[in-house]
Each structure stands twice: as C-alpha cells, then as structure tokens.
Design an enzyme around this catalytic site. Structure first.
Site, PDB file in Angstrom:
ATOM      1  N   ASP A  10      -4.363   2.470  -5.057  1.00  0.00           N
ATOM      2  CA  ASP A  10      -2.963   2.580  -4.641  1.00  0.00           C
ATOM      3  C   ASP A  10      -2.560   1.432  -3.727  1.00  0.00           C
ATOM      4  O   ASP A  10      -1.610   1.554  -2.960  1.00  0.00           O
ATOM      5  CB  ASP A  10      -2.708   3.917  -3.950  1.00  0.00           C
ATOM      6  CG  ASP A  10      -3.556   4.114  -2.708  1.00  0.00           C
ATOM      7  OD1 ASP A  10      -4.475   3.312  -2.495  1.00  0.00           O
ATOM      8  OD2 ASP A  10      -3.297   5.076  -1.958  1.00  0.00           O
TER       9      ASP A  10
ATOM     10  N   ASP B  13       0.834  -1.203   0.000  1.00  0.00           N
ATOM     11  CA  ASP B  13       0.000   0.000   0.000  1.00  0.00           C
ATOM     12  C   ASP B  13       0.870   1.254   0.000  1.00  0.00           C
ATOM     13  O   ASP B  13       1.879   1.332   0.706  1.00  0.00           O
ATOM     14  CB  ASP B  13      -0.914   0.026   1.238  1.00  0.00           C
ATOM     15  CG  ASP B  13      -1.887  -1.146   1.249  1.00  0.00           C
ATOM     16  OD1 ASP B  13      -2.057  -1.758   0.179  1.00  0.00           O
ATOM     17  OD2 ASP B  13      -2.447  -1.450   2.311  1.00  0.00           O
TER      18      ASP B  13
ATOM     19  N   LYS C 138      -6.244  12.702  10.506  1.00  0.00           N
ATOM     20  CA  LYS C 138      -5.947  11.715   9.463  1.00  0.00           C
ATOM     21  C   LYS C 138      -6.883  11.835   8.264  1.00  0.00           C
ATOM     22  O   LYS C 138      -6.442  11.894   7.117  1.00  0.00           O
ATOM     23  CB  LYS C 138      -6.024  10.298  10.042  1.00  0.00           C
ATOM     24  CG  LYS C 138      -5.786   9.223   8.989  1.00  0.00           C
ATOM     25  CD  LYS C 138      -5.900   7.816   9.546  1.00  0.00           C
ATOM     26  CE  LYS C 138      -5.719   6.792   8.422  1.00  0.00           C
ATOM     27  NZ  LYS C 138      -5.824   5.394   8.895  1.00  0.00           N
TER      28      LYS C 138
END
Length: 1430
Positions: free
Chosen positions: A1198, A900, A970
C-alpha cells in the site's frame, strides 16, 4: 474476457500437473469451446470417407473434427471475436459470477500398496513420478513395470491412462530412431508396443489422434512389406472422417510421403512455407569483450572505484563465493553499464548469471585447493574452508557414483534386500543428474541452510533432508542431464535432435476425451488474447511432475548420509598431559537427537571446529533467483513461464503440496482471466533500478567502520555479560543469571546474523553499483506482488530502500520540488502534519539537509534522527542537488517518491461498510489536515478507561489511567484488519506497556498481562464502534466462510450415496438366510457368555457417522478478485506419515487436495485475505494505468512510488482505481459468486437444542432411530432426496417432497434466527475444545503474507510483520477474553456453552445470510481527499 453474448459454455478439462492428484482426477472448469485452426506452414493430412471403400464406421470415427495430432485436444483457442474498441487493462472487466472457474474436489486416492519385489512402489504419486523419471533417463523397461503396477492399482481415468501410454510411445520412438533397439529372436523391433496397443489401449481406452500418430510412426520405423501396408491402413481407418489433422512433430514430410504411397486414398497436403524457428540466443562477441576491457570516455576514474566491503568478523574466503557468482560485474570498468549492450547480449549475460552458480562454486573450491596444495597444505589441513570443500566435493562425488552403480545393480537382482528396494526406487532420480553436480548442490544447500539456522545450532534432520532433495530437484529441472542412451549408439545428428526434442518433453499436454452428445470433443481454451499462437509443444517444467514427499525424503536422506560419511575436518587440540598439538580427522557434521516439546527429533550438529571457521567465513553461494536481472524480465504467460530467462519460477507462490491454487491459476490463465494480473507483474518487472552511489558510499564507509550506524549493527556490540553469582546456594539466582547470559548471547548472535545478511546485500549492491537492473515479481495466493530476488530489492528494510533509485530520471517540473520536500518530511517521521507544514519542515531544515549531504558521518548527523534515516539521507542528496540547480524544475530526479495509504486495510473496510465516521478517520473523506486513526482509537480507549475508573471503580482502569498513548494501540489497530487474535493483540499491547512503563506491575500490584488483556478489549470495542459497518461486514464474511467450510459438494453427496448403497448391499448379504445359519452358533455362544458392554463406536453410531461426514469437508474457500484472479485458501488438515530412511524414521506432514480443510484456519484467514485481495487489485490497477500514462511505477503493497514530477498524476490514478473497485457492489458480487460456486451444496448447521426446532428435531431422531435405525448419513441422504423431489418437474414428486419430514423441514417450520448458532462460533468453539488444556493455540500460518515461503527471508509490510510476531506466541488468552473477533466481541449474543447437550446439528441447503446494511458514505468523496494516500 471478450465472449459473444449468449455463447454456450461447456464443462471442459483444464491442463494440470502430471501428479498423483491432478492426473488421477482431472480438474474441470467452465470455458467456451472452439476448434483450433492450423498454423501456417504446418503439415496436414486430410481424410475423406468416400475414398476409403470398405472402411467400417465405428463410434470412434464419429468423434472427429479438426484436431492436433501432436498435442492435446485441450489446446484450443477461443473464437476470434471482432470488436471495435479494446478496453484498457486498467479498467475493470465484467465478472460473470455464474461462469467462474470451478474445480471439483479430488476423489479419495486409492489405498496405498506395498513396494513389490521389483522395487516398484504402491503409491500413485510415487508411481507417476517414477514413470516420468524412467522416461527421462531412458529406462523404458522399468517404465513398463511401473505402468503395469499403475494399471493394477487402479484409480486412473481412461483418458489419463492413455496420456501415460502416449508418453511411453514417444520415448520408445525416440530410442528406436537412435538405434537403441535391435531385432531379437527374429522379432522386429517394437512388436511388444503393437501388442500393448491392441490389448491395453485400443481395446479399453478412448481414441486419441496423438496415439494413432505414434502407432503410424512406429509402423514406418519397424514394419515392411505387407505388414507395413496392413498397419498403416488399419491405423488410418481409426482416424476421424472428413478431418484435417495437424501432424505436428510426430511425422516428418518423408513419413507423410510414405503414408501417401502406402495408402493413396488419403489426401496429403503441405504448405510450402516453413514455420519460423526460434532465434538462438547470440553469444557474447568481440564487441562485447571490448566492453569489458575498455573504459568509456568521460567515465569515472579508477580512483572512484569504491573500496571493498568489510567482511563480517574477519577477512576470510567465504564471501569469495558470492563474489565469484557476481564476478562478471567485477570485470566491468567502473562507470560502465551493461544496459549499453544490445538486448541479445544482455540476455546472454543474464543466462550466464542464472546458469553458472554451481559451476562457479566448484571452480573456486578447486582453485583454492590447488593454491593450498602448492603451499604444502592438504585440503583438510587448510586454514580456510573452501579448500576443504573441494575435498568434500571430490569424496562425495565418488560416493554418489558408487551409490548410483549399486542402485543400477539392485534393479537386476532377483532377490532384493530392503536396501536394494530403496535403491531401486531412487535409481531413475539419481540418473537425472551427474554425481559431480549432485555433490556440489548438496554441499552448497546444506551449508546455506546451516548458516541460515545459525552455525552453532543444530538443524532438524527432516528440514535438511527436505531442503537437500528440493534443491536437487530444482537443479535437475533447470539443468537436465539426460543419460537415456549411451553416446556410442547415437548415430546421426538427426537422432540427437530427436532425442533432445522428445525425451526432454515427454510430459505432454493433457488431452481428455469427452463423449458429449453427438460425439463431439471439446477442450479448454488457452487464452483470450487475440492472435495468440498456441505452442505445439509445451515446455517441460510446466507439466513435469514434482517429486512426492516420500521420494524427497529418501533421496535427501541418501545425499545427507553420503555427505556425513565423507565430509571431514582436521581438528587440532592440545594434549592434556604433553601439551602438544594433536590433529585428528573428525566428521564435519554428526547426527544426533534432541528433545523438543517433549519429543526426540533428529538433528544435524556441525563440528565445533567447523563452527568457528564458518563464523569467520559466512557462506556466500547465491543462487540466480537471489540476484536482480540485468535485462527486463520475461513477460508472464504461463504458470512457470515468465520472470527469469532460464530459472523456472511460479507466477503464484505456493508450497509444493498446495495444488489447489496452481490448478485454479492455470485454468484462469488458459481462459485469459489472469491477463491483468500478469500484465501488472510485467509492469512492476519493467521498472529499471540503479544503486544510489552517493548513499552507497556513505553506507559502505559506515559499514567498514564497524560502528553502529542507523540499522547497521556494530561489529563488536557492547553487550555486557552479567557477573556470575558469588554463591551457588541460591538456585533461583543462578537460574536468573543463566537466563541473562543466554539472552546476551542470543542478542549477539542475532546482531551477527543480521550483519551477515547485510554483508550479502552490500556485496551485491557493490557489484551492481553501475548497472541497470530489474526485479522480476510474482504473486502470493491473495494476489499481492513481491520481488523474487531476496537480498537486494525495494521491499527490504530502510537501508535497502535508501540505496535504490530509478534508473530513468525525469525533470522535476512545476510541483516536483514540492513533493521532494514533502517526501523528506514523510521519511523523517513528520507525516501527521498537513502538506503545507511538511513542505515548510524541509525549508526550515535547509541547513541540516546541506550538512547531511556535505558531512553525513562527521557532521551533526541530523539525518540519523529520522524514522527512516537512509531514505532521509537519499532525499537530502536529491533535494540539495535540486536546490543548487540553476532551474530546479529542470533538475532530473531519479528518487522514488512515496504515497502511502492510511491503514489501507481499514480504508477498504470503511469503503465496504460505508462507515462515514470510520472513513473520516482513514482519510477517505476530505479534510484540512490528515486524520490519524491511531490517535482517534487511543482517545476513545482513554475515555472508556476513565469512565471505568471514575464511575465503575475498576482496578484495571485505575491502573491504566493516563498511560494510554498512540504508541500503545498503533500496532494492534494496524494488524487488527489483518486477522490478529486477542492473544496476539494482548501481546502487542503488553510489549508497548513494558517498553513505556517497565515498573507497571510493581507500581500497580497487577500483573501487566492482565492489564494488557483489559486494554485489548477496549481497543477492539473502540474499533467496533468506529467501524460499525465494517464490523458487520467482517462478521458476515466469517459466517459465510464458516458455512462453506462445513459443507458437502454435489459430487461428495453422490459419493456418499454410493457408500450408503454399498453398505446396504453388504447388510443385505449379512442378513441373508445362509449367512444367518453360518453365524447362528457363534451368536449363541456369545449370548451364553452374558451381556457385555458394546464398544463406544457401536453405542453412538450416529455420532461416529457424523464425525466421519465431517472428515469429508473438502470445500476450501475460493473467490475471484476484482481483476478476475481466483484466490484459493490453502489451509487443509495435515496427516502424518512415517518414512523409513537410511538415517532414521522420519514423521512427515503430508497434505493433499483430498484432505479435509482446516476449518479454523479457513475461517480466521478469510476476512483478512479477502481484504488483501482487494488491496492487491488496487495496486495492480494503479500500476497498469500508471504504465499506460507513461509513469515509472513501483510499490510495496500500500505504498506506491513514482518520480516527484508525476506524484500528482499518480495520486489521481490511485484514487480513481480505488473508486472503480468500490463503486461496484463488491460484497454483493462475492455473495452471488458463492451462491453460484457453492449453492448446490449442503452444510451442517448448528441449532440450539432447547429451542422449539431443536426439541422437535431431537424427537424426530429418536423416533426414526427406533423405527429404521436412522444414522447421520441416512439423514443427510434423506434431505438430499427431499430437495431433489421439491425441484422436480413432476407435480407428484413435488407433493411427495413436501410431505417428507426431515430435520431440515422441521427447522423450516419451527426455526428462527435466534435458534441457529453462527457457523463461525461453532468452528471457533470446536477449536477451543481441541486446544483446551494445551496452553497453546494452533500453529497458524494463514496471516504471514508470504504464502508459507518464509525461507526466502523477504521482509513484508510492517503490519504483517507485527501480526506474525504477535501470532508466534504459544500463550493462551484469558478465558474472559476468549472469543476471537477482528473488530470486537459480539455483544448482541451471549457466548454459548460448547457442550453436546446445548446444541444439535441439521443438514440444510447451503444458503448465505443477507448482506449487512451499508452506511451512507459516498465513495466519490474520495476524489477530493488530499490525504487518502500522501
């Protein structure tokens, strides 16, 4: 694309859709030209001038070269270019920005006319669609009426009108060949066609070889004797000289022989070899039947068959529909895989899966209805729903048949009512399918939509109408029921073949006739792949026109109205007095209205009895596109050619009205620019998958228990309804109670819906438990790949990812076991540690791993504490088996291991901006431990809040001291690069603050929303300082995007000049002496009445004209990805259109290519969409190289997956691919492309009025208005003329241009960068003006990551989900945080006051600012970074 250096490029047509927009205004791109060679075995006819004495040479005879008589001239090949080496697909190919695909803006459509007395509409889109439908169902007389209305309406280019005539000629030939026409009144058949050709085609339209072929065929069919000789010689004389014509499928060998006999001066040749016919798909044979009945030796025993999946709520008949669709798999013995069959047999099974969905549903309804009848229960009185559905289907089928008969009869009436006129418009569409199938599609589509919305909620009428019509259109496209000619007049096998061959492919490929210098014709090249055969006839779905929105609305309303009238349910209630049970038939659905945002909208409400039944029996009809494939997907070759075998799927997901992306993509496919993207999709589709039986067994046991396990919701959630207030005196308390009750009910409904969706997934997984299957992929408009099947795919939630494994295993090898351990730590949530620490984490939890494997549900349940529990359990099973193996390196592993990226969007931004500090935070720079950008941002925010609290004593900072942790920032950091606004970011942070500190407002005395807004500003400032270069790049992207959105193309400038010329001529006519004399008396009378206030539009003529020019901003932002895929942002302004239906008037939002762009959406979406296009290119490059090196590859944006043994190899591939993209000048190439694509445009710049340039411009305008009545349009054209003179080759004209004074020339002399307001600021300020006082931002779907296809219920990446969630609110951000920026507020310029007095505008040549300076980060350092992807 391989092109000889110095090859000349010509502007040539691109094949587009046969729609109102694309057909009216052909799209053109720059492609090399060449002639198309004859394929071996094709019939040909050679013309020679010397053998044609007396033939008159015309200009038409000079335009010939080798041409295809049966297909479009546009079907031409690129020259076969010799080359020594072939560049691998995973290498970037050069992009010539000067030769990128350029499609002109669409011309404004002609004015819409009324429906005439024959029921023929007056709209181009409707006319073209109706014409196509009439040809398909053989209503050629009706098609002629439509064609005449099209000609009368105007707006079609000659070549486009000729294409329509060719389609009509083909259909007419087919009907004559089948004996569908007889001689009448002594006239031969098709005399009217010859008349049409002479008067309407030959006299006015350009020559086309296909048209001549049709006329030759008609002559042979309908003429004899001297008339035949005359017509053959005449039509042959029109053909180009010295030309070899590929006759394709228009003329047979017998036809050619007759032509040679009638006109022997022409040379006829035919090669002896015959073209290869496509091999028919074999049927399932006896050996295949044995496969379904025998059990393979050594396979799993009968006892290993997993138990049934517990149906949601109660065991009903609803899920049987799903099981019926996948019943083929239930016939297969446990442990047997369809993959063991031959490819032909697997393709036949896949075709059955794609075709029998509707038929399977109807068969099941019929079977259950018969069962209920045998039990003495009628369908409507049956306790189950499926028996009722058969009754509904029968009644609805009868009603649709009646409507079809009425529609056919309405066409014959001389005097038509309003209902007759609507029926006339729908007749050809109704005849394209059978009433039986239309009824089934209507029921399935409506129930599935109602289930998706929630069975106890109303569904908007407009949504249902559109959904029904789209489903019907889709079904017709796949399962065409052609009723063009009655069976009793089909006289031979040859005629039947001609019917199927011709009528089902009447939408021909495009052929445009360009009169270039020398009389040559050029055409677009189909592809760059060497030795690729160009098909002589393109598949119908690719060229088939889609139904216009008005047709869909009326057609869907007709189906819905018929359904509402026929569908009944038996309602049983207790009599209030006698207490006896009373039954009554009531409508299953009712049409009513509801208030929504202050407006009444039509809704469809299900009957309460039906609601209770559907809650017990969730619908299970699953379309083929929702299921995986049992054979490798078809390779992608065209817009709708690839993926499923039978089901047409577009290679790029786009809404029906978003034509730009389709036109650009088809043009890119034609010249080979989409080669790498399509081959990448093929790689993803070829990855074979299987269900992880160990995980599935645990999941099935947890599911059937009805308990909450991981993300599986419980059957009966323990949600307590709050007690009702004892007294009703306090309205606030009761309101709070009602709100709490509603929240509980909503949560219950949400859990139930989630369980229903998972129910489908579990049933599909159970059916495919022993099968090898595949996921066909397609793209969104940015180039990101998504699996097409909805329910079961690897992009789903944790339980879906844990449930899947690779079908092909690979021994672990030297490092495979280590990567399995690291993968366990990653999915558990221990991913911030070093790789060695992650490996140690797995070793330390060895006993927990074994306990999870041996007793997953009754043990310690260690795996349930993981961040991704089901993936953790799957890894535990794999690790335990590997460690128990005598030699772990030889253990064959099927588990996908993930790599990742670290906030991949910021990784791309850091590489673009060259930010060393930012690159370090996202692991582009090697480090001993993985960097955590979220923690880094949180630390900066904490420092700045501490400073504000301790030094500046800001109360907001004091309230937040000690409360900022990684979790708070985040989501905002993650979504920042994807375009989250301050409003969305504030909501994200507020959500986290509420979760961590529920009493924050009470403890601090400050509204939490205000604290969240303050924290948001600190997060944005932190990102701006950490990624300074990236921030500058983002602002630069916004600026160039804003300029493009406010520009006018050269084509538009020409049209504006014509408008001005027409206006001047009109003014001259009004100012003529005769006109003045005629109006003198009326003006005198007006003067006698005294002064009056002029209308506002007359007082501010310049302003109104400027607003009109802004409505002409049609230039959408287009760019080319590193893999040469054109990306077209689809955001345009929508217009409302009221459509009258049989139910109610519906106001629909309609969008066309001729509509102006939505500048705000274009601007806001450009930076994140550009980054998405880069990460999509990175993934595709990695997929192509992985496939080339023999790796199994899968990806979720991704997150890249492969076998544990190949992680090291894939890691190198990932890094090399990223470096290949960013070692090129990505931003510089983008600027050069924009200069080539938009460089000749003019854009509306905004200047500070109080600046020296602004003052001088305003002074010039006042003087010019007094002297010549200067308007904004005249001012624009004056600048265009100045630019033309300055570019002139004549010195006198250049001098004249230099002496001209315009606002642009004034700005060139007096202007400065400080005097100009950023285009991005202008667009954003205008948007704030529009939404001021509304309390809501615009509905912005530009960042949903799905291209507007949210109805497919796919789960996107976490960042995009969070963005969509944040953008969904209608809350307006505080004015202090008003300015929108992806990285931070601009501190270098103050926010300008958005008033008319503070700024002025000026038309300038579209130029782009210099690219911001790049930082010193070296992308080559990435090769040594262990944690770039980990």
């Amino acid at each position: 694309m391989l092109v000889r250096s110095g090859a000349t490029r010509h502007t040539l047509p691109v094949r587009n859709l046969l729609t109102s927009s694309s057909l009216r205004y052909p799209s053109r791109c720059l492609v090399p030209s060449s002639s198309r060679p004859l394929a071996e075995g094709q019939r040909s006819l050679t013309t020679a001038p010397e053998s044609r004495p007396g033939s008159k040479k015309t200009y038409r005879a000079l335009v010939g070269f080798e041409r295809n008589l049966a297909t479009a001239v546009g079907e031409q090949r690129i020259d076969d270019i010799p080359f020594e080496t072939i560049t691998p697909l995973y290498q970037l190919r050069p992009i010539d920005v000067a030769n990128t695909i350029q499609i002109p803006d669409e011309k404004p459509p002609p004015a819409r006319g009324r429906v005439n007395q024959q029921g023929i509409p007056g709209d181009h889109a409707e006319l073209l669609s109706m014409f196509d439908a009439c040809l398909k169902v053989g209503r050629l007389e009706r098609a002629v009426m439509v064609l005449k209305r099209l000609e009368a309406l105007g707006g079609l280019e000659p070549s486009e009108l000729l294409q329509i005539y060719n389609a009509y000629f083909r259909a007419r030939i087919a009907r004559i060949e089948m004996g569908g026409e007889e001689t009448q009144d002594g006239k031969s058949v098709a005399e009217d066609v010859f008349h049409y050709y002479e008067t309407r085609v030959h006299a006015r339209l350009p020559l086309q070889s296909e048209t001549i072929g049709h006329m030759l065929k008609l002559s042979l069919l309908c003429s004899t004797g001297s008339k035949l000789t005359y017509r053959v010689n005449r039509y042959m004389s029109l053909l180009p000289q010295n030309t070899t014509l590929d006759l394709g499928d228009i003329l047979s060998a017998d036809d050619l022989a007759r032509i040679a006999k009638v006109s022997p001066s022409y040379i006829y040749t035919m090669s002896e070899t015959t073209p290869n016919e496509p091999e028919a798909a074999p049927k399932i044979n006896n050996d295949t039947t044995e496969f379904f009945s025998e059990t393979e030796p050594g396979s799993m025993s009968e006892s290993s068959v997993p138990p049934e999946v517990l149906a949601t709520t109660q065991k009903g008949f609803g899920l049987t529909s799903l099981k019926k669709t996948i019943s083929l798999f239930t016939q297969i013995p446990d442990g047997r895989d369809i993959a063991s069959l031959s490819l032909a047999e697997r393709r036949e099974i896949q075709s059955r899966l794609e075709k029998d969905t509707v038929d399977a549903a109807v068969d099941r309804w019929r079977e259950e209805n018969q069962a209920m009848t045998e039990m003495g229960l009628s369908g409507v009185a049956s306790p189950g729903l499926n028996a009722r559905l058969y009754e509904w289907h029968t009644d609805l089928q009868r009603r649709i048949s009646q409507e079809t008969k009425l529609a056919v009869e309405a066409e014959k009436k001389e005097s038509k009512t309003s209902d007759d006129l609507v029926r006339c418009q729908l007749t050809p569409y109704l005849l394209q399918s059978s009433p039986d199938r239309l009824a089934a599609v209507t029921i399935i589509s409506l129930l599935s939509l109602v289930s998706a919305f929630g069975v106890d909620r109303g569904v908007p009428l407009a949504r249902i109408v559109h959904h029904l019509a789209s489903s019907a259109e889709e079904d017709i496209r796949v399962f065409k029921v052609t009723q063009s000619i009655p069976r009793d007049i089909i006289r031979s096998k040859k005629a039947r073949e001609a019917k199927a061959k011709t009528l089902l492919k009447v939408a021909r490929a495009r052929e445009y006739h360009l009169n270039n210098e020398g009389g040559e014709e050029n055409a677009a090249s189909p592809a760059e792949r060497p030795n690729m055969e160009v098909p002589s006839d393109l598949p119908l779905p690719m060229l088939e026109p889609r139904w216009p929105v008005t047709v869909k609305t009326k057609f869907g309303a007709l189906l819905l109205g018929a359904f509402l009238d026929t569908a009944k349910v038996n309602v049983v209630k207790e009599h209030p007095e006698t207490k006896e049970l009373v039954s009554q038939l009531q409508p299953a659905f009712s049409h009513t209205t509801q208030l929504k945002r202050g407006k009444k909208i039509g809704v469809i409400i299900p009957n309460r009895t039906l609601v209770e039944i559907m809650k017990q029996e969730p619908r299970g009809e699953v379309l083929a596109r929702h299921l995986p494939m049992v054979v490798e997907p078809e390779p992608w070759t065209k817009w709708e050619k690839g993926g499923f075998l039978e089901y047409p799927t577009a290679v790029v997901r786009a809404k029906a009205q978003e034509k730009d992306q389709q036109i650009y993509t088809e043009a890119a496919i034609e010249r080979g620019d989409m080669e790498q993207m399509m081959r990448g999709l093929d790689v993803l589709g070829k990855t074979a998958w299987r269900v992880n039986r160990q995980v599935f067994n645990v999941m099935l046991q947890a599911w059937n228990s009805g308990e909450e396990v991981a993300n599986i919701p419980p059957v009966n959630p323990d949600l307590q309804v709050p007690a009702e207030p004892e007294t009703a005196d306090d309205p606030l308390a009761r309101r709070a109670w009602l709100k709490a009750v509603k929240a509980v009910e909503n949560e219950k409904g949400g859990l139930h819906s989630q369980r229903c969706f998972m129910n489908f997934q579990m049933e599909i997984a159970r059916a495919f438990r022993d099968q090898t299957f595949y996921f066909p992929h397609n793209l969104d408009f940015r180039g990101r790949a998504y699996p097409v099947p909805t329910y079961l795919n690897h992009m789903g939630a944790d339980h879906m990812r844990g449930l899947l494994k690779f079908a092909k295993g690979k021994p672990l090898g030297e490092n495979g076991l280590r990567w399995l351990k690291i993968h366990l730590a990653n999915v558990y949530g221990f991913d911030k540690a070093s790789l060695a620490e992650r490996e140690g984490f797995a070793n330390e939890n060895h006993e927990n791993i074994l306990d999870s494997v041996r007793n997953p549900l009754n043990g310690s349940r260690w795996w349930l504490k993981a961040e991704d529990p089901w993936q953790c359990l799957a890894t535990c099973f794999e690790l335990a088996a590997a460690m128990e193996h005598p030699n772990p390196s030889e253990f064959v592993s099927n588990l996908p291991v993930h790599q990742d990226g670290t906030c991949n969007g910021l990784q791309h931004y850091a590489a673009l901006g060259g930010d060393t500090w930012g690159a370090e935070q996202v692991n582009l720079i090697p480090g001993e431990r993985p960097a955590d950008v979220y923690s880094a941002v949180a630390d900066i925010v904490k420092e700045r809040i501490d400073y504000d609290a301790n030094e500046l004593k800001i109360e907001y900072a004091i309230a937040l001291q000690g409360k900022i942790v990684r979790k708070v920032v985040k989501q905002t950091v993650m979504t920042n690069v994807y375009g989250v606004t301050r409003t969305g970011a504030k909501k994200q942070i507020l959500k986290q603050l509420d979760a961590l500190y529920p009493t924050l407002g009470e403890d601090t005395g400050i509204e939490p929303g205000v604290l969240a807004a303050y924290c948001t500003s600190k997060v944005f400032d932190a990102l701006s300082s950490m990624f300074k270069g990236a921030h500058d790049i983002q602002m630069w992207l916004g600026e160039i995007g804003g300029r493009v959105c406010q520009s006018l193309s050269p084509e538009q400038l020409k049209r504006i000049a014509l408008e001005e010329q027409d206006q001047n001529e009109l003014d001259e006519m009004h100012n003529s002496p005769m006109e003045k004399q005629r109006t003198r008396r009326s003006r005198a009378q007006i003067a006698a009445e005294g002064p009056k206030k002029l209308p506002r539009t007359l007082k501010s003529k310049s302003s109104s004209t400027l607003d009109a020019l802004k409505e002409k901003f049609l230039s959408t932002i287009v760019w080319t990805t590193p893999l040469r895929m054109p990306v077209v942002q689809p955001y345009r302004a929508t217009s409302n259109r009221v459509v009258a239906t049989c139910l109610q008037n519906l106001t629909l939002m309609d969008t066309a290519r001729s509509d102006p762009v939505n500048r705000r959406k274009q601007l806001q979406a450009f930076p994140p969409n550009f980054i998405h296009s880069l990460d999509a290119s990175h993934m595709m490059l990695s997929a192509l190289e992985s496939h080339d090196r023999g790796l199994t590859f899968a990806a979720v944006h991704d997150s890249f997956w492969t076998h544990a043994a190949d992680v090291d190899v894939m890691s190198g591939i990932i890094r090399d691919s990223f470096i290949r993209i960013h070692e090129e000048d990505v931003i510089g190439r983008l600027k050069r492309e924009f200069e080539a694509r938009f460089g000749d445009s003019m854009y509306l710049a905004t200047v500070v009025k109080s600046s020296p340039a602004g003052k001088a411009i305003e002074h010039w305008r006042r003087s010019s208005y007094k002297m010549s009545g200067m308007t904004a349009r005249k001012e624009l054209l004056l600048e265009v003329e100045r630019r033309r003179l300055l570019k002139s080759e004549h010195i006198s004209e250049r001098i004249k241009g230099e002496e001209m004074i315009t606002p642009a020339s004034i700005f060139e002399k007096l202007g400065s960068p400080d005097a100009m307001i950023s285009a991005a600021e202008v667009v954003e300020a205008e948007a704030q003006d529009v939404f001021a006082g509304t309390g809501s931002e615009a509905d912005f779907d530009g960042l949903d990551g799905e291209g507007g296809l949210a109805e497919d219920a796919r789960e996107d990446a976490e960042a995009e989900e969070a963005t969509a969630e944040a953008e969904g609110s209608g809350e307006e951000s505080p004015k202090v945080w008003k300015e929108k920026s992806l990285f931070g507020a601009r501190r270098d310029k103050p926010t300008r006051v958005n008033t008319a007095e503070a700024k002025t505008t000026v038309w300038l040549p579209l130029a782009f600012p210099d690219i911001p300076a790049k930082g010193d980060f070296d992308i080559q350092m990435l090769r040594d970074s262990k944690y770039f992807f980990s």
